[in-house]
Design an enzyme around this catalytic site. Sequence first.
Site, PDB file in Angstrom:
ATOM      1  N   LEU A 172      39.189  35.685  43.804  1.00  0.00           N
ATOM      2  CA  LEU A 172      37.847  36.257  43.994  1.00  0.00           C
ATOM      3  C   LEU A 172      37.096  36.368  42.677  1.00  0.00           C
ATOM      4  CD1 LEU A 172      38.757  39.070  46.539  1.00  0.00           C
ATOM      5  CD2 LEU A 172      37.470  36.984  47.018  1.00  0.00           C
ATOM      6  N   GLY A 175      38.336  39.327  35.682  1.00  0.00           N
ATOM      7  CA  GLY A 175      37.690  40.360  34.876  1.00  0.00           C
ATOM      8  C   GLY A 175      38.294  40.344  33.496  1.00  0.00           C
ATOM      9  N   GLY A 177      40.459  42.512  32.458  1.00  0.00           N
ATOM     10  CA  GLY A 177      41.855  42.931  32.498  1.00  0.00           C
ATOM     11  C   GLY A 177      42.741  41.994  33.302  1.00  0.00           C
ATOM     12  N   ASP A 283      33.291  53.227  34.350  1.00  0.00           N
ATOM     13  CA  ASP A 283      33.010  51.786  34.295  1.00  0.00           C
ATOM     14  C   ASP A 283      31.989  51.415  35.376  1.00  0.00           C
ATOM     15  OD1 ASP A 283      33.244  49.277  33.247  1.00  0.00           O
ATOM     16  OD2 ASP A 283      35.163  48.804  34.190  1.00  0.00           O
TER      17      ASP A 283
END
Length: 448
Positions: A172, A175, A177, A283
């Site tokens: 999907l 990021g 991380g 965030d």
Amino acid sequence: MLWLLCGPSRAMESQALVIRIKIPDGGAVDWTVHSAPQLLFRDVLDVIGQVLPDATTTAFEYEDEDGDRITVRSDEEMKAMLSYYYSTVMEQQVNGQLIEPLQIYPRACKPPGKRNIHGLKVNTRAGSANNSSSAVSDSLPSNSLKKSSAELKKILANGQMNEQDIRYRDILGHGNGGTVYKAYHVPSGKILAVKVIPLDITLELQKQIMSELEILYKCDSSYIIGFYGAFFVENRISLCTEFMDGGSLDVYRKIPEHVLGRIAVAVVKGLTYLWSLKILHRDVKPSNMLVNTRGQVKLCDFGVSTQLVNSIAKTYVGTNAYMAPERISGEQYGIHSDVWSLGISFMELALGRFPYPQIQKNQGSLMPLQLLQCIVDEESPVLPAGEFSEPFVHFITQCMKKQPKERPAPEDLMGHPFIMQYNDGNAEVVSMWVCRMLEERRSTQGPQ
Ligand code: ATP
Ligand code: MG
């Protein structure tokens, strides 16, 4: 050598394997493993953790024929090590030599403790591949070690999720991380979003993260992404959450105000809910606001685990472009900082571009600190009054006040005319807009 083509013989694998755990101070502990084929990397770390309880071990090494140290940090690398070891055993057998144990060297970051160094013998039970908690034999000096291993297992298997039940499908997104996958959970038939984050951390920190994540089970709001569970496999954590078929808002360009208003209501409700639980999001940004074709809007990726946030931050250096000025300057962080991020996110979603023209967010939202200095130094940008309604312009201006205390408090956000105006429970507006956008995307991208 024939061996390299065929791998270890069944007979050899079924023999007990002696692993000699070398201790940094020069000692060693022999560990007899009766089910070597089922041995997992985690089993070895578990036992090292018992031999060196005060050390922080996330990997170990073995020596190849040239004396070079090879690091092992996964099941795959374990297999390669065992393969190599059995080839040396075969040579020793052929030459009539004594079979040497497999020597491993824990990679400890802190000085190890002195407990259990001499004469410790630990055995894995035959056929206990998934049973490392029961792998410790009676010859261990204390039953408490057994208990802590079982406890660990329980903690690491938090929730109902485990790797075996999950079938990964599409990616999907990526990021800073980790990577988020669309996945199928076989027992429940549910589609999930699974975020997989590689983390080179100790078992202790893994335990701490798992317990910090506990609060997610208690989060119960239709404006917060559903959490199904988390687990560690080797050095990766997987976080299983509700799948949102509209994805995140960062991929939608320039959202019309009447749609954005309804989205803002959901985001403000989600944040107010988190704040009521004393959780700061930390965030808030468009990629952490998810939508679905039912018109629901949900927040994800809030920082409930300090340890997880810290562990990721060690790997990915940079500052988030949505951070409030006081946070960029390294000052204290509070609810007001989340409010700034809310304001700048909605300004971006309304304009279809990041509000500071001098900041180019090409890849992700992490930037070198110097580039974000203008957020600290300059006046906050304002939405152009001609293009947007007066309440909307006012809402963003309030959220983006440079002084944290001048920004709206939670109750002021809910009571703001812009939020009140769109707090009509009309999910249809968002639903139709998401469906139309997905349809447009499909038609421009063609069949996948
Ligand atoms: P960062 O790592 O800085 O938070 P990010 O939010 O873009 O950046 P991830 O959280 O890893 O990165 O998410 C990557 C992408 O995966 C998101 O942008 C989103 O499009 C998608 N995604 C994440 N969670 C879900 C979900 N629950 N349902 C559907 N898509 C999701
Ligand atoms: Mg995210």
